[in-house]
Design a protein around this motif. Structure first.
Motif, short mmCIF file in Angstrom:
data_model
loop_
_atom_site.label_atom_id
_atom_site.label_comp_id
_atom_site.label_asym_id
_atom_site.label_seq_id
_atom_site.Cartn_x
_atom_site.Cartn_y
_atom_site.Cartn_z
N HIS A 55 54.13 29.92 51.53
CA HIS A 55 54.95 30.99 52.11
C HIS A 55 55.51 31.94 51.06
O HIS A 55 56.35 32.78 51.36
CB HIS A 55 56.09 30.39 52.92
CG HIS A 55 55.64 29.48 54.03
ND1 HIS A 55 55.03 29.96 55.17
CD2 HIS A 55 55.68 28.13 54.16
CE1 HIS A 55 54.73 28.94 55.96
NE2 HIS A 55 55.10 27.83 55.37
N ILE A 56 55.02 31.81 49.82
CA ILE A 56 55.51 32.68 48.76
C ILE A 56 55.25 34.16 49.06
O ILE A 56 56.14 35.00 48.86
CB ILE A 56 54.91 32.26 47.41
CG1 ILE A 56 55.56 30.94 46.96
CG2 ILE A 56 55.10 33.34 46.34
CD1 ILE A 56 54.97 30.34 45.70
N PRO A 57 54.07 34.54 49.55
CA PRO A 57 53.86 35.97 49.86
C PRO A 57 54.89 36.51 50.86
O PRO A 57 55.37 37.65 50.70
CB PRO A 57 52.44 35.99 50.44
CG PRO A 57 51.76 34.82 49.82
CD PRO A 57 52.82 33.76 49.72
N GLU A 58 55.26 35.72 51.86
CA GLU A 58 56.26 36.17 52.83
C GLU A 58 57.62 36.33 52.15
O GLU A 58 58.34 37.31 52.41
CB GLU A 58 56.38 35.16 53.97
CG GLU A 58 57.40 35.56 55.03
CD GLU A 58 57.53 34.53 56.15
OE1 GLU A 58 58.45 34.69 56.99
OE2 GLU A 58 56.74 33.57 56.18
N ALA A 59 57.97 35.39 51.27
CA ALA A 59 59.25 35.48 50.56
C ALA A 59 59.30 36.73 49.67
O ALA A 59 60.33 37.42 49.60
CB ALA A 59 59.48 34.23 49.72
N VAL A 60 58.19 37.01 49.00
CA VAL A 60 58.11 38.21 48.16
C VAL A 60 58.26 39.46 49.00
O VAL A 60 59.00 40.40 48.66
CB VAL A 60 56.79 38.23 47.37
CG1 VAL A 60 56.63 39.55 46.63
CG2 VAL A 60 56.74 37.06 46.38
N ALA A 61 57.58 39.48 50.14
CA ALA A 61 57.65 40.64 51.03
C ALA A 61 59.07 40.87 51.55
O ALA A 61 59.46 42.00 51.83
CB ALA A 61 56.68 40.46 52.19
N ARG A 62 59.84 39.81 51.68
CA ARG A 62 61.21 39.94 52.18
C ARG A 62 62.21 40.27 51.09
O ARG A 62 63.41 40.41 51.36
CB ARG A 62 61.63 38.65 52.89
CG ARG A 62 60.92 38.44 54.22
CD ARG A 62 61.38 37.13 54.88
NE ARG A 62 60.80 36.96 56.20
CZ ARG A 62 61.34 37.40 57.34
NH1 ARG A 62 62.50 38.06 57.29
NH2 ARG A 62 60.75 37.20 58.49
N GLY A 63 61.75 40.36 49.84
CA GLY A 63 62.62 40.83 48.78
C GLY A 63 63.08 39.79 47.79
O GLY A 63 64.04 40.02 47.03
N ALA A 64 62.45 38.60 47.76
CA ALA A 64 62.83 37.59 46.78
C ALA A 64 62.69 38.16 45.38
O ALA A 64 61.76 38.91 45.08
CB ALA A 64 61.95 36.35 46.93
N SER A 65 63.65 37.80 44.50
CA SER A 65 63.63 38.34 43.14
C SER A 65 62.87 37.45 42.18
O SER A 65 62.45 37.88 41.10
CB SER A 65 65.06 38.52 42.63
OG SER A 65 65.74 37.26 42.61
#
Length: 496
Positions: A55-65
């Protein structure tokens, strides 16, 4: 629940062993990709049910730093690596609320049975010592001022840290945390340091989720590895399953028990259907305890709580006041009194051991018959169903099989599975409707009998198919007892 800190902390300061992006500043984090907010550190937690790395791509898309992972992953943002992200998540969450266990005396309670009652007894002892105490247990979460219902025995790491932070803000001096074996295996309390670690007992029947008894014991033993340097372990000398743990520990140990040599022991003086009196012996001191909760198992719980109190430096008189103040715990052999001339108990035991303890306690408290109403959950515990039937047949004089949470499984199939362990199926009464089963069992009680309504305890719902219905065994029993004109329900009997 995401976690937030009042200011950013360099990742390396919290997790010295971290590799890769060690200097990432952490002010907020999330392990659920759906809850990621801009600027969060996303912790990719890997468990038996899911893999957060997916789920890393989703977290990145949501703005994870930044990402905290267990392996190197392709990402457009910094990636830090640790060996176990579950462990890291717990440590991070505790650090972000100021590591409250370092500022409070913290007690961890685990075991196969008796955890919830023992937590309540320990909390009552601490309150008797006028020490504000926070509690996280199956019955609910409390910071000593506000309370909330518990969704699970032990909260997940972010919620657990949130409540411990609230306890510290409410000036709690102590915290009592009930720990399931699953929570320990999932490292939910990583980062928490304990002053006292209690193992109530260790039984094989709770090992299924862990895959083996060895894994189950290892999960329980994890608690002792989180003791503070001055911490003390408390274990049950009467419990055979705990003996290997006692022998393996390299920390100070206090034991309790009635039958084996122990630091804290008890001697039962008298018992009735509404109270029992026993002596606690601790070193050169002895004190009588009179408690409204009955049975050998409750004496063991009292001994466990008393030993924890002694480990925390409390005097025996204060400990006794705390034990006696707990007159009942919801759904744990909870006595229902509506003026009837027989005993009625509500109990949450749904395993063979739990049911056996409930029926044995009822037997000790009555001169008449023991009548049992019970069932088991749909799509769960299939291998234990015949054992439940065997316990009910051997430990009660009259037993009624009914629904618990059948879900989409046919209630009569569940009853059939239970009856596979019954030597004389003709003795069994089957009433699938739980309210009718309770009413019928109560209608059969005579003066001096004891009726045990088992399986749900304080659980206030029933799952039938996809529906979740409001439910309360205690309220149903009271309603019937106050209305003696309720019609009798004829049972369905399985042919011998």
């Amino acid at each position: 629940m995401p976690a937030h800190a009042p200011f950013a902390i360099p990742l390396r300061d919290i997790l010295p062993e971290v590799r890769g992006a060690r200097d990432v500043p952490v002010a907020s984090l999330a392990s659920d990709p759906r809850q990621v907010q801009p600027g969060d550190l996303f912790v990719a937690v890997q468990s038996g049910e899911s893999d957060g790395h997916e789920h890393i791509p989703e977290a990145v898309a949501r703005g994870a730093s930044a990402i905290l992972a267990e392996r190197l992953v392709p990402a457009s943002i910094p990636v830090a690596i640790v060996d176990d992200t579950r462990e890291a998540l717990g440590i991070l969450c505790q650090a972000m609320v100021g590591r409250p266990s370092a500022q409070m005396r913290t007690v961890g309670v685990t075991g196969s049975m008796g955890k919830t009652v023992t937590c309540m007894l320990i909390a009552s002892i601490l309150e008797a010592a006028q020490r504000p105490v926070g509690v996280l247990s199956t019955l609910g979460y409390s910071d000593s001022i506000d309370q909330a219902p518990a969704l699970r025995t032990t909260p997940h790491a972010p919620e657990l840290a949130h409540w411990m932070g609230r306890m510290r803000a409410a000036t709690c001096r102590d915290a009592v945390i009930e720990l399931s074996s699953r929570a320990l295996a999932e490292r939910r309390v990583a980062g928490v340091q304990f002053d006292v670690a209690l193992l109530t007992n260790l039984r094989r029947e709770h090992a299924a989720w862990h895959g083996s008894l060895a894994n189950y014991r290892q999960a329980k033993e994890r608690l002792f590895s989180q003791l503070k340097p001055s911490g003390i372990a408390v274990l049950n000398a009467d419990d055979v399953g705990s003996h290997p743990v006692i022998e393996s520990l390299k920390v100070p140990v206090l034991t309790f028990g009635r039958h084996m040599e122990a630091n804290v022991t008890a001697e039962i003086l008298e018992r009735s259907n509404c109270e029992q009196t026993f002596l606690i012996h601790a070193g050169e001191e002895t004190a009588p305890v009179c408690t409204r909760m009955i049975g050998d198992h409750h004496v063991s719980n009292c001994l466990a709580a008393a030993t924890v109190g002694l480990a925390m430096g409390l005097d025996l008189a204060t400990i006794v006041r705390g034990l006696e103040k707990v007159e009942f715990v919801p759904g744990r052999m909870e006595r229902i009194e509506c003026g009837q001339n027989f005993s009625v108990f509500i109990d949450g035991g749904r395993t063979p051991d739990g049911l056996a303890i409930a029926l044995r306690t009822a037997r000790q408290a009555t001169t008449g018959r023991v009548i049992c109403v019970f069932g088991t959950r749909g799509h769960h515990d299939q291998e234990q169903r015949p054992l439940l039937g065997r316990v009910a047949e051997r430990s009660s004089d009259l037993f009624v099989l009914t629904s618990d949470n059948p879900r989409s499984e046919e209630p009569l199939q569940i009853a059939h599975d239970i009856l596979d362990g019954v030597e004389n199926p003709g003795r069994a009464h089957i009433i699938p409707s739980r309210d009718k089963a309770i009413a019928w069992a109560l209608s059969q009680a005579k003066p001096g009998d004891a009726v045990v309504i088992a399986g749900k305890g304080d659980r206030n719902y029933q799952r039938i198919g996809k529906r979740r219905l409001a439910w309360n065994d205690a309220d149903l029993a009271r309603e019937w007892l106050y209305d003696q004109e309720a019609p009798m329900i004829l049972p369905f009997r399985r042919a011998a």
